[in-house]
Each structure stands twice: as structure tokens, then as C-alpha cells.
Design an enzyme around this catalytic site. Structure first.
Site, PDB file in Angstrom:
ATOM      1  N   ASP A  40       0.825  -1.206   0.000  1.00  0.00           N
ATOM      2  CA  ASP A  40       0.000   0.000   0.000  1.00  0.00           C
ATOM      3  C   ASP A  40       0.864   1.263   0.000  1.00  0.00           C
ATOM      4  O   ASP A  40       1.681   1.463   0.907  1.00  0.00           O
ATOM      5  CB  ASP A  40      -0.911  -0.015   1.232  1.00  0.00           C
ATOM      6  CG  ASP A  40      -2.095   0.919   1.102  1.00  0.00           C
ATOM      7  OD1 ASP A  40      -2.258   1.543   0.043  1.00  0.00           O
ATOM      8  OD2 ASP A  40      -2.876   1.026   2.067  1.00  0.00           O
ATOM      9  N   ASP A  41       0.670   2.115  -1.004  1.00  0.00           N
ATOM     10  CA  ASP A  41       1.335   3.426  -1.082  1.00  0.00           C
ATOM     11  C   ASP A  41       2.857   3.316  -1.172  1.00  0.00           C
ATOM     12  O   ASP A  41       3.574   4.202  -0.683  1.00  0.00           O
ATOM     13  CB  ASP A  41       0.968   4.303   0.117  1.00  0.00           C
ATOM     14  CG  ASP A  41      -0.433   4.887   0.017  1.00  0.00           C
ATOM     15  OD1 ASP A  41      -1.184   4.460  -0.875  1.00  0.00           O
ATOM     16  OD2 ASP A  41      -0.776   5.767   0.830  1.00  0.00           O
ATOM     17  N   CYS A  80      -6.495   4.157  -3.731  1.00  0.00           N
ATOM     18  CA  CYS A  80      -6.650   2.839  -3.120  1.00  0.00           C
ATOM     19  C   CYS A  80      -7.792   1.996  -3.676  1.00  0.00           C
ATOM     20  O   CYS A  80      -7.572   0.951  -4.287  1.00  0.00           O
ATOM     21  CB  CYS A  80      -6.837   3.002  -1.611  1.00  0.00           C
ATOM     22  SG  CYS A  80      -5.458   3.818  -0.781  1.00  0.00           S
ATOM     23  N   ARG A  84      -7.707  -1.218  -6.579  1.00  0.00           N
ATOM     24  CA  ARG A  84      -8.072  -2.582  -6.198  1.00  0.00           C
ATOM     25  C   ARG A  84      -9.236  -3.097  -7.045  1.00  0.00           C
ATOM     26  O   ARG A  84      -9.306  -4.288  -7.358  1.00  0.00           O
ATOM     27  CB  ARG A  84      -8.401  -2.628  -4.697  1.00  0.00           C
ATOM     28  CG  ARG A  84      -7.153  -2.413  -3.866  1.00  0.00           C
ATOM     29  CD  ARG A  84      -7.428  -1.841  -2.472  1.00  0.00           C
ATOM     30  NE  ARG A  84      -6.261  -1.105  -2.031  1.00  0.00           N
ATOM     31  CZ  ARG A  84      -5.193  -1.655  -1.464  1.00  0.00           C
ATOM     32  NH1 ARG A  84      -5.178  -2.952  -1.207  1.00  0.00           N
ATOM     33  NH2 ARG A  84      -4.153  -0.925  -1.132  1.00  0.00           N
ATOM     34  N   LYS A 133      -5.636  -5.600   3.567  1.00  0.00           N
ATOM     35  CA  LYS A 133      -6.547  -4.490   3.269  1.00  0.00           C
ATOM     36  C   LYS A 133      -7.425  -4.833   2.062  1.00  0.00           C
ATOM     37  O   LYS A 133      -6.926  -5.074   0.968  1.00  0.00           O
ATOM     38  CB  LYS A 133      -5.727  -3.228   2.987  1.00  0.00           C
ATOM     39  CG  LYS A 133      -6.541  -2.041   2.486  1.00  0.00           C
ATOM     40  CD  LYS A 133      -5.617  -0.870   2.236  1.00  0.00           C
ATOM     41  CE  LYS A 133      -6.338   0.267   1.532  1.00  0.00           C
ATOM     42  NZ  LYS A 133      -5.464   1.442   1.316  1.00  0.00           N
ATOM     43  N   HIS A 135     -10.719  -2.902   1.080  1.00  0.00           N
ATOM     44  CA  HIS A 135     -11.067  -1.557   0.616  1.00  0.00           C
ATOM     45  C   HIS A 135     -11.934  -1.527  -0.641  1.00  0.00           C
ATOM     46  O   HIS A 135     -11.786  -0.649  -1.493  1.00  0.00           O
ATOM     47  CB  HIS A 135      -9.810  -0.708   0.408  1.00  0.00           C
ATOM     48  CG  HIS A 135     -10.054   0.738   0.765  1.00  0.00           C
ATOM     49  ND1 HIS A 135      -9.051   1.684   0.765  1.00  0.00           N
ATOM     50  CD2 HIS A 135     -11.189   1.387   1.132  1.00  0.00           C
ATOM     51  CE1 HIS A 135      -9.554   2.851   1.115  1.00  0.00           C
ATOM     52  NE2 HIS A 135     -10.851   2.688   1.340  1.00  0.00           N
ATOM     53  N   SER A 158      -8.323   1.402   4.723  1.00  0.00           N
ATOM     54  CA  SER A 158      -6.985   1.894   5.049  1.00  0.00           C
ATOM     55  C   SER A 158      -6.799   2.063   6.554  1.00  0.00           C
ATOM     56  O   SER A 158      -7.755   2.333   7.283  1.00  0.00           O
ATOM     57  CB  SER A 158      -6.721   3.237   4.367  1.00  0.00           C
ATOM     58  OG  SER A 158      -6.740   3.108   2.966  1.00  0.00           O
ATOM     59  N   HIS A 254       1.030   2.252   4.200  1.00  0.00           N
ATOM     60  CA  HIS A 254       0.139   3.403   4.286  1.00  0.00           C
ATOM     61  C   HIS A 254       0.321   4.050   5.659  1.00  0.00           C
ATOM     62  O   HIS A 254       0.510   3.363   6.657  1.00  0.00           O
ATOM     63  CB  HIS A 254      -1.307   2.938   4.112  1.00  0.00           C
ATOM     64  CG  HIS A 254      -2.276   4.026   3.782  1.00  0.00           C
ATOM     65  ND1 HIS A 254      -2.611   5.025   4.668  1.00  0.00           N
ATOM     66  CD2 HIS A 254      -3.008   4.266   2.658  1.00  0.00           C
ATOM     67  CE1 HIS A 254      -3.491   5.825   4.107  1.00  0.00           C
ATOM     68  NE2 HIS A 254      -3.756   5.394   2.885  1.00  0.00           N
ATOM     69  N   ASP A 319       0.004  -0.632  -4.987  1.00  0.00           N
ATOM     70  CA  ASP A 319      -1.287  -0.167  -5.502  1.00  0.00           C
ATOM     71  C   ASP A 319      -1.205   1.194  -6.156  1.00  0.00           C
ATOM     72  O   ASP A 319      -1.917   1.476  -7.114  1.00  0.00           O
ATOM     73  CB  ASP A 319      -2.345  -0.165  -4.395  1.00  0.00           C
ATOM     74  CG  ASP A 319      -2.068   0.842  -3.281  1.00  0.00           C
ATOM     75  OD1 ASP A 319      -0.903   1.245  -3.114  1.00  0.00           O
ATOM     76  OD2 ASP A 319      -3.022   1.208  -2.562  1.00  0.00           O
ATOM     77  N   ASN A 320      -0.372   2.075  -5.656  1.00  0.00           N
ATOM     78  CA  ASN A 320      -0.212   3.417  -6.235  1.00  0.00           C
ATOM     79  C   ASN A 320       1.021   4.062  -5.623  1.00  0.00           C
ATOM     80  O   ASN A 320       1.650   3.508  -4.714  1.00  0.00           O
ATOM     81  CB  ASN A 320      -1.451   4.291  -6.001  1.00  0.00           C
ATOM     82  CG  ASN A 320      -1.954   4.305  -4.582  1.00  0.00           C
ATOM     83  OD1 ASN A 320      -3.036   3.786  -4.300  1.00  0.00           O
ATOM     84  ND2 ASN A 320      -1.180   4.876  -3.668  1.00  0.00           N
ATOM     85  N   LYS A 348       0.927   9.771  -5.321  1.00  0.00           N
ATOM     86  CA  LYS A 348      -0.428   9.259  -5.145  1.00  0.00           C
ATOM     87  C   LYS A 348      -1.483  10.269  -5.615  1.00  0.00           C
ATOM     88  O   LYS A 348      -1.385  11.457  -5.350  1.00  0.00           O
ATOM     89  CB  LYS A 348      -0.654   8.931  -3.664  1.00  0.00           C
ATOM     90  CG  LYS A 348      -2.000   8.329  -3.338  1.00  0.00           C
ATOM     91  CD  LYS A 348      -2.056   7.906  -1.882  1.00  0.00           C
ATOM     92  CE  LYS A 348      -3.391   7.242  -1.538  1.00  0.00           C
ATOM     93  NZ  LYS A 348      -3.403   6.734  -0.157  1.00  0.00           N
TER      94      LYS A 348
END
Length: 585
Positions: A40-41, A80, A84, A133, A135, A158, A254, A319-320, A348
Site C-alpha cells: 500500500d502506497d 486505493c 483494487r 486491506k 477496501h 486503510s 500506508h 497499488d499506487n 499518489k
């Protein structure tokens, strides 16, 4: 040696290596196992194998170097929930109706009509598990158990969307501001306008065959990784004899929120277990990333120990891009800086390379060449058709898939991308839903139809629309997007290849806009206990969604026999169900 002795020796050998014998009898290409890691992130510049000087990721680096590094992997979105939705369905996220980050009390989620990777693999009898996660909707109807997953342990959104505990570690002072202790939460956040107090505290959920239990609320972030690690390794152990799909979308790295909403100035908005806190040269972010590396190392060690390496494809990506306004608490986009933008928010929530171009690799012993790499254009949306192909399950009919099968890229030395034009939907309109086409990748070129800052910038004046010609870069030669070939106003005079590419891009752009169909999320009626002010995940509304943790040694021992008949019976007995479902075969 007499016949009895030979028989006993053979029996001993079989017993000592029985898991490897089982694996050896299975063709590696016959419904291989899939392990999909989704951090994540995390930015392109955050890993050892992509060049960060102080990051400690030895397990990730080892897997990457012994597999194929994928240097041109694009996320399905720079945020996010949308990223996904694209990953799970193989479709551009606006097609699914997911057009924004889903909150803790939203009544929306990934439509049940969408086919997820898990549902696709269930068609050929895979056991499916997710840890981390989700989401894509926190209502019971939208949780993983209703989207093709047999087992789930994790936070449904998150880790900054509510308060969690961070217990003190031995040798650390509780009052140390770099070691916040939230066991007795003070200054509780104001609930949302609909009054759903479920937004106060982070929940830890467990699902088995769509039966749901809230294990902790608020959960203990300091001990989260141990629970995730145990769940993931036991899932593999208990499903080693048949094909499985393990999806591991980490809550790390994250940033967290806690009680103080001033996340842009408060230091160390990260979490890690006591064993890894203050252990890396990169501070709290480095500690959190090291914990990701530790969990991945344990998953791979389990695959090795069970002799499943040759039967298992591993994909790893993010993810990003990083939430750059959060400074040291966030990741690094590395060389994908978007220098031409002139502002630092190109991570992001932006469709500059730093927001959507992710670190990635594939690993599959015996099938993917070690120490190899590919710069072919790949999208997270490609996972769905690729897993479908390798598992031998036909693609769903009657739906538009934007992903392309990338098996040739992964398994062959010179495999080619099937994306002639890979469009990126993003956030230039200045209001929700901001889902128009913002950019496209075509061969070596990246064209922007509009540009805007990423997360936290808040400067609408920085949004630029290119209405005559697109802003064009050759990102093979200029990955930092520093020197445009076309500035959006005049065509390049001395570059006929770029002029021809712009003409092709404009034709494809017009076709994309004319034919794209935006999806809608069909409303679902309220389920038991749901309704306005009651859509959030809450263990007990009479206590404002704060409950004593069920996580003790007894519960853990029962929970982590995942997949066994004993576990299944005990779990439903624990829930007070007399007529529990039989485990699917």
C-alpha cells in the site's frame, strides 16, 4: 539388505519428504498456485532492487533478482479503492462503478455482478484466501466472503480510517512522542454526519466461507503483522495439496492517523512490531517496510519448506505511488519525479509516472528466468486474464476486459505487451467523480490530456488541460517526464515519429471517449442491522464500537488451523451455529 529393511527405509524416506513428493507429482503448469503481494502506497524508489540506498528489503530483493523484474508496471489507478477494483476485475475502475476512495461507513462497494480473480479461480476449484486491506466495501455484502474468497483476515479499509492501538514495547517510554501509545484513546474523532460510531476504531475481521467475526476493535497495530504472518503461512500449509490463491494486500506502508488529524506535521505515522521498531536506517517508514519484507520472507520460506516453489507463481507490486505530502512518513517515487510539473505532488492521486508506475516482479522457480527483466508495458488489470490463462479457466463472456494476458512477458525471454494503448483514468476535473481519461501509454510515449497535482496539493490552479495536442514525453528515454516532445500547443517539427504517434494517440483517445461505458453500483437493500448510521463495521454499538479483543492464545490456536475440518467445526461452534456449512470440496 533384506526385503523388510528395504521396505522400512523406503517408508521412512516417504514420510520425511511427503510434502515434496506430493508437490513433485503435480505438474507445475497444472493449475499453479498464485501468491499476489500488493503493498500500500509504496513508490518505485523504495526498494533495494530498485536502488534505494538505506531500505532493508533482503527477502523482496532476493525474490526479485531470482525472478523477472517488471520495470514498466502501471497500477489501474493512483488511489486505493479504484486500484483494487481494477486489479480484482481486470477492468478500468470507472467501468465497475468504483470512482472514489470508499469510506468507513459508505453503503457502496464493488458490485456483486463484477467477477473477481477469486471468483474466476473458484471455477476450477482453487481455495482462495486474502489477508490484509480489502477496501472494496465494508458492508457484509461487499466483503471478500461475498466476492469469491474462502478466508479473510484483515482491515476492510486503510489504516488511517480510524484509530488503532500501538502498544508500548520493552525499553520504550510510553510518553515518547515517537512511540505513541493509544491503549486508552483520548480526544476521540468526531463521528460522521450520519452518526455511525464505527468510524472511530479500526476493526480486525475474520471470515470463513462468508461467516464473519470482528476479532478486535480497536485493533493493535503493533501486533498486526504477527497475525497476518501466521494466517498466511497456515493458509499455505493447510492447502498445500490442492491449488490455492493467496492475495496479500498489505496495510503497510500506508500512513496511520491515530487521534491527531494533523498527519502532515506529526512524525512517524507508521507502525511496526516491537522486533522491528527503530531497527532500520530509514526511520519509521523503513521499519514498516522491513516488516513487509519479513512477512514476505516467511511466506516464501513456507513455500520452500513444503516443496511448492515450482508450483507457485508469485507476483509482487504496489497499488499506487507514495503520499508525498506526508514527507518522511511516506515512500519515494524514485526517478519518476514528473520534473516538468514543477511541483512535488506527482505521487499518489496523480497520473504522472510517480503516481501510477509501480515497482514489480514475477517469481516462479523453473518457469521464470532468474535475473531477468522486462520493460514491456504491463497493467495491474493484466493479472485477471493472466491467472485465468494459467489456471485454464475461460474468460467471462459478455463483459469488457481492459487487462491483457501477460504470460508471454513473464515466461518468455522476449514476450511482447498486448497493450497498444493503455489509458489511465484519473483526477483532473476538480470534483468527484474525477474519472476522465487523463493520460495514455503508447509504445515509448506517454501522453497527458490533462495534468494535476496528487494527494494533498489542493491547488486547482495547477490543473492543466491540453485541448489541442497532448503533452507528450518519451518515457523510455525520459522516465522523469522532464523534457516534453510536445508541449500541447505545437507539433514537434523535427520528429516525424512523434508526430505520427500523436496522430495515432488522438484517434485512439477519441475512440476511447466515444465507446467507454461508465458503470454504476446497483443499490443494495440494508442487511440485518444495517441502515442509515449503521453501515460501518462495529462490534457493539452500545459501547460505541469498542470491544475487548478476542485475540488470545486459545482463539489463535483455533483460528490458525485454517482449512481443517476441526477448525471449520470449532469456528462455527464458536459463532453459536448448530448447523454450520460443510467445507466446499
Amino acid at each position: 539388505m533384506n526385503q523388510l529393511a528395504r521396505f522400512l527405509l523406503l517408508l521412512a524416506l516417504l514420510i520425511s519428504t511427503k510434502t515434496r513428493v506430493v508437490a513433485a507429482l503435480r505438474d507445475p503448469l497444472d493449475r499453479p498456485n498464485f501468491v499476489l503481494f500488493f503493498v500500500d502506497d509504496l513508490g518505485y524508489g523504495d526498494l533495494g532492487f530498485t536502488g534505494h540506498p538505506t531500505t532493508s528489503t533482503p527477502n523482496i530483493d532476493r525474490l526479485a533478482w531470482n525472478g523477472k523484474t517488471l520495470t514498466t508496471w502501471y497500477s489501474g489507478c493512483a488511489l486505493c479503492s479504484c486500484s483494487r477494483a481494477a486489479l480484482m476485475t481486470g477492468r478500468q475502475y470507472p467501468r465497475t462503478g468504483i470512482r472514489q476512495v470508499l469510506g468507513t461507513v459508505d453503503d457502496l462497494g464493488l458490485p456483486l455482478e463484477e467477477v473477481t480473480i477469486a471468483e474466476q479461480l473458484k471455477k476450477v476449484n482453487y481455495t482462495t484466501g486474502i489477508v490484509g486491506k480489502w477496501h472494496l466495501g465494508q458492508r457484509l455484502a461487499y466483503l471478500p466472503g461475498n466476492q469469491g474468497f474462502d478466508y479473510y483476515l484483515g482491515i476492510p479499509y486503510s489504516d488511517d480510517m480510524g484509530n488503532g492501538k500501538q502498544t508500548s514495547c520493552p525499553g520504550n517510554k510510553a510518553e515518547d512522542p515517537t512511540e505513541p501509545v493509544q491503549e486508552h484513546l483520548k480526544g476521540k474523532p468526531i463521528p460522521p454526519p450520519d452518526g455511525d460510531y464505527a468510524a472511530w476504531y479500526l476493526p480486525l475481521l475474520y471470515q470463513e466461507h462468508n461467516k464473519t467475526r470482528i476479532i478486535e476493535q480497536p485493533l493493535d497495530l503493533t501486533k498486526l503483522a504477527q497475525k497476518y504472518n501466521r494466517f498466511a503461512t497456515k493458509f499455505i500449509e493447510d492447502n498445500k495439496d490442492e491449488p490455492f490463491f493467496l492475495y496479500f494486500p498489505f496495510n503497510h506502508v500506508h500512513t496511520t492517523s491515530g487521534n491527531n488529524d494533523k498527519w502532515d506535521t506529526m512524525p512517524n505515522r507508521q507502525f511496526a512490531s516491537c522486533e522491528l521498531k527503530n531497527r532500520t536506517k530509514r526511520g519509521a517508514f523503513g521499519d514498516a517496510l522491513a516488516e513487509v519484507d519479513w512477512m514476505i520472507g516467511n511466506v516464501y520460506e513456507t513455500l520452500q519448506r513444503l516443496g511448492l516453489e515450482e508450483n507457485t507463481m508469485i507476483l509482487w507490486t504496489s497499488d499506487n505511488g507514495p503520499a508525498t505530502p506526508r514527507r518522511f512518513d511516506a515512500g519515494s517515487y524514485g526517478i519518476f519525479s514528473g520534473e516538468y510539473a514543477g511541483y512535488p505532488w506527482t505521487g499518489k492521486a496523480s497520473t504522472w509516472e510517480g503516481g501510477i508506475r509501480m515497482p514489480a516482479f514475477a517469481h516462479w522457480k523453473g518457469q521464470i528466468q532468474p535475473f531477468s527483466r522486462s520493460s514491456q508495458t504491463i497493467s495491474s488489470m493484466d493479472v485477471f486474464p493472466t491467472f485465468s490463462h494459467l489456471a485454464g479457466v475461460p474468460l467471462p463472456s459478455g463483459i469488457v476486459l481492459d487487462g491483457r494476458d501477460m504470460a508471454d512477458i513473464l515466461l518468455q525471454e522476449n514476450g511482447q505487451s498486448r497493450h497498444d494503448f493503455l489509458f489511465f483514468y484519473g483526477f483532473c476535473n476538480g470534483h468527484w467523480p474525477r474519472t476522465g481519461v487523463t493520460a495514455v501509454r503508447h509504445g515509448p510515449y506517454k501522453a497527458h490530456f490533462c495534468t494535476s497535482p496528487g494527494l494533498g496539493a489542493g491547488h486547482e490552479s495547477m490543473t492543466v488541460h491540453y485541448n489541442k495536442y497532448p503533452l507528450l514525453f518519451n518515457v523510455e528515454e525520459d522516465p522523469s517526464e522532464t523534457f516534453p516532445i510536445c508541449d500541447g500547443n505545437t507539433l514537434p517539427e523535427n520528429d516525424p515519429d512523434a508526430r505520427a504517434a500523436i496522430e495515432r494517440i488522438l484517434r485512439a483517445y477519441a475512440m476511447e471517449k466515444a465507446t467507454f461505458e461508465y458503470g454504476k453500483i446497483p443499490p443494495l437493500p440494508p442487511g440485518p442491522g444495517e441502515g442509515k448510521g449503521h453501515y460501518g463495521v462495529c462490534c457493539n454499538r452500545s459501547t460505541n464500537c469498542s470491544c475487548e479483543s478476542l485475540w488470545d492464545d486459545n482463539f489463535q490456536s483455533r483460528l490458525f488451523t485454517v482449512g481443517s475440518e476441526e477448525h471449520h467445526a470449532r469456528y462455527h461452534e464458536y459463532l453459536g451455529e448448530e448447523n454450520h456449512m460443510k467445507r466446499a470440496t
